[in-house]
Design a protein around this motif. Structure first.
Motif, PDB file in Angstrom:
ATOM      1  N   TRP A  62     -11.235  -9.969  -8.924  1.00  0.00           N
ATOM      2  CA  TRP A  62      -9.842  -9.689  -8.569  1.00  0.00           C
ATOM      3  C   TRP A  62      -9.766  -8.887  -7.271  1.00  0.00           C
ATOM      4  N   ILE A  63     -10.761  -8.044  -7.025  1.00  0.00           N
ATOM      5  CA  ILE A  63     -10.789  -7.289  -5.773  1.00  0.00           C
ATOM      6  C   ILE A  63     -11.191  -8.213  -4.622  1.00  0.00           C
TER       7      ILE A  63
ATOM      8  N   ARG B 130     -10.211 -11.724   0.310  1.00  0.00           N
ATOM      9  CA  ARG B 130     -10.232 -13.073   0.873  1.00  0.00           C
ATOM     10  C   ARG B 130      -8.833 -13.576   1.200  1.00  0.00           C
ATOM     11  N   PHE B 131      -7.851 -13.196   0.381  1.00  0.00           N
ATOM     12  CA  PHE B 131      -6.480 -13.646   0.641  1.00  0.00           C
ATOM     13  C   PHE B 131      -5.972 -13.058   1.956  1.00  0.00           C
TER      14      PHE B 131
ATOM     15  N   MET C  58       0.815   0.450  -7.418  1.00  0.00           N
ATOM     16  CA  MET C  58       0.034  -0.600  -8.076  1.00  0.00           C
ATOM     17  C   MET C  58      -0.479  -1.594  -7.035  1.00  0.00           C
ATOM     18  N   PHE C  59       0.424  -1.991  -6.140  1.00  0.00           N
ATOM     19  CA  PHE C  59       0.051  -2.939  -5.095  1.00  0.00           C
ATOM     20  C   PHE C  59      -1.050  -2.374  -4.210  1.00  0.00           C
ATOM     21  N   PHE C  60      -0.877  -1.147  -3.769  1.00  0.00           N
ATOM     22  CA  PHE C  60      -1.845  -0.559  -2.846  1.00  0.00           C
ATOM     23  C   PHE C  60      -3.179  -0.223  -3.515  1.00  0.00           C
ATOM     24  N   SER C  61      -3.203  -0.138  -4.827  1.00  0.00           N
ATOM     25  CA  SER C  61      -4.490   0.113  -5.492  1.00  0.00           C
ATOM     26  C   SER C  61      -5.466  -1.022  -5.198  1.00  0.00           C
ATOM     27  N   GLY C  62      -4.974  -2.257  -5.195  1.00  0.00           N
ATOM     28  CA  GLY C  62      -5.836  -3.404  -4.887  1.00  0.00           C
ATOM     29  C   GLY C  62      -6.222  -3.453  -3.427  1.00  0.00           C
ATOM     30  N   ILE C  63      -5.277  -3.101  -2.554  1.00  0.00           N
ATOM     31  CA  ILE C  63      -5.566  -3.090  -1.122  1.00  0.00           C
ATOM     32  C   ILE C  63      -6.636  -2.042  -0.816  1.00  0.00           C
TER      33      ILE C  63
ATOM     34  N   ALA D   2     -10.075  -3.243  -2.032  1.00  0.00           N
ATOM     35  CA  ALA D   2     -10.609  -4.298  -1.172  1.00  0.00           C
ATOM     36  C   ALA D   2     -11.142  -3.720   0.131  1.00  0.00           C
ATOM     37  N   GLN D   3     -10.414  -2.774   0.701  1.00  0.00           N
ATOM     38  CA  GLN D   3     -10.865  -2.167   1.944  1.00  0.00           C
ATOM     39  C   GLN D   3     -12.121  -1.333   1.731  1.00  0.00           C
ATOM     40  N   ARG D   4     -12.200  -0.666   0.590  1.00  0.00           N
ATOM     41  CA  ARG D   4     -13.346   0.192   0.281  1.00  0.00           C
ATOM     42  C   ARG D   4     -14.631  -0.607   0.145  1.00  0.00           C
ATOM     43  N   TYR D   5     -14.568  -1.704  -0.606  1.00  0.00           N
ATOM     44  CA  TYR D   5     -15.781  -2.465  -0.914  1.00  0.00           C
ATOM     45  C   TYR D   5     -16.067  -3.583   0.068  1.00  0.00           C
TER      46      TYR D   5
END
Length: 432
Positions: A278-279, A284-285, A309-314, A317-320
């Motif tokens: 999911w991350i 990739r998106f 919630m939205f920024f948790s995924g962002i 993704a940026q971290r990893y």
């Protein structure tokens, strides 16, 4: 990319296995990193098997296989003859035979990868067939997740694992769709014929799965997204500015870029990002769709009280994966102070399978991601009182008695989470 840049930037307590898998899922993995970082995790047959199981669990096996295969081919081109190279099981082989220490791992991965490819191709063909069926019957439908996401974000339907198909429809079309699906050999998960009205059918769940057991296919027909989290589907404006994605040469309607990204971010947050895939999806998106309207996406998230919630995924993704972000988006991630939440996510990523008793803890984490007290309260109340499939399993009521489900829900919660567990009578799974 400088040597070991990715490894140094992943400041986590993740296991070597997970760090290795993250390295393999980079959009542009460094050969130095993928071939040399944390190699002890694949120096034994048992280690390889564990790594394969973990990759499958996190839904990233195709990416891991393709990365290692590409790097293996590059290694062979650079070192066609010469020194003996130790393979992952501790033996030494001539470089003229095998030059990549991950050859045995690749051999084992290939079997699973080919199985996933075959299943993905079957499901993709089935999606195109179903979408055509709906179109021929004047039914508006949007494909999301599954092949649609794989094509948009990865550019390849075989690079992402997915177990079913997901299609969004209008409620008014559902009963017609149910008849069409059953004519095509599918069996609904719910006893649709027993629902005389629409309230019990549509207010108790987001979707209805249909199964073609002879071919091992599952298709979820959705009319809502996150009913139990106080995230109204209308907040996504799913039927406005829809996009067309070309899959196997066929045009398929899907969500707008902004709604699609927001959906996947909220879906991952709902599950507290317990799977790496999911991350990776978020990374990739964003890379595949560089012209995302960030202002519009954030506005939709704010309108549902779900900006954090939205920024948790962002942020993850940026971290990893070093997702390229506009400066203002990157600064917003930092301003939200998501580090405690990310620490919890990392602890869950290492779990074999989340225990049922973790569900209340995860609920608290999701509530913590809501934007203000109003949305935090609404999320808690929805979880405690909004009826769902567990209540419908108890009894199927007519629409006129639908209000009784609101009483059954808290009673069932007390039974499942207090009495049943204290007496060790319940199964380990809990309703999310």
């Amino acid at each position: 990319m400088p040597k070991n840049q990715t490894q140094l930037n992943i400041k986590t307590n993740l296991s070597p296995e997970l760090r290795f898998l993250i390295a393999c899922c980079q959009a542009d993995p460094s050969k130095d990193l993928a071939l040399n970082a944390d190699t002890p995790v694949v120096k034994t047959k048992e280690g390889c098997n564990a790594l394969i199981g973990l990759a499958h669990q996190h839904g990233i096996l195709p990416l891991v296989y393709k990365t290692l295969k590409r790097l293996s081919e590059e290694e062979k081109m650079e070192n066609p003859v010469g020194l003996a190279v130790p393979n992952v099981y501790g033996k030494s082989e001539s470089a003229t035979n095998e030059t990549n220490p991950f050859t045995p791992l690749l051999s084992d991965l290939k079997h699973f990868y080919m199985s996933i490819v075959q299943k993905n191709m079957l499901m993709t063909s089935e999606l195109l067939r179903i979408m055509k069926l709906f179109e021929e019957n004047g039914i508006e439908a949007l494909a999301f997740k599954g092949p649609a996401l794989a094509q948009v974000a990865y550019g390849d339907i075989t690079l992402r694992q997915y177990g079913d198909l997901d299609i969004l429809i209008h409620r008014k079309d559902f009963r017609n769709i149910a008849s069409l699906m059953q004519e095509k050999g599918y069996t609904p998960h719910y006893p649709i014929e027993t629902f005389s009205g629409d309230k019990v059918m549509f207010e108790m769940n987001n979707d209805c799965p249909f199964y073609d057991r002879s071919r091992g296919l599952a298709t979820e027909i959705h009319w809502d997204f996150f009913r139990k989290l106080a995230l109204p589907t209308k907040g996504f404006s799913p039927w406005e500015n829809t996009e067309t994605v070309i899959i196997n040469g066929k045009a398929v309607q899907t969500l707008s870029q902004e709604a699609h990204l927001l959906y996947h971010a909220l879906h991952g947050a709902k599950h507290v990002w317990e799977r790496l895939v999911w991350i990776v999806d978020i990374d990739r998106f964003i890379r595949a769709v560089p012209d995302i309207d960030w202002v519009k996406t954030i506005k939709m998230a704010k309108g549902m009280g779900a900006e954090k919630m939205f920024f948790s995924g962002i942020a993850l993704a940026q971290r990893y994966f070093h997702t390229p972000l506009p400066d203002d988006i990157r600064l917003r991630c930092q301003a939200l102070e998501l580090e405690p939440f990310i620490t919890y996510v990392e602890s869950e990523l290492g779990s074999d399978s989340p225990a049922a008793e973790d569900s209340l803890t995860k609920l608290s984490k999701v509530i913590g991601l809501r934007d203000n007290p109003y949305y935090k309260t609404m999320t808690l109340l929805a979880f405690l009182f909004r009826p769902g499939i567990n209540e419908r399993r108890m009894v199927i009521l007519p629409d006129s008695l639908f209000w009784l489900y609101w009483l059954l829900r808290p009673a069932g919660m007390v039974y499942r989470f207090i009495f049943c567990r204290s007496m060790k009578l319940c199964k380990t799974d809990a309703e999310a």
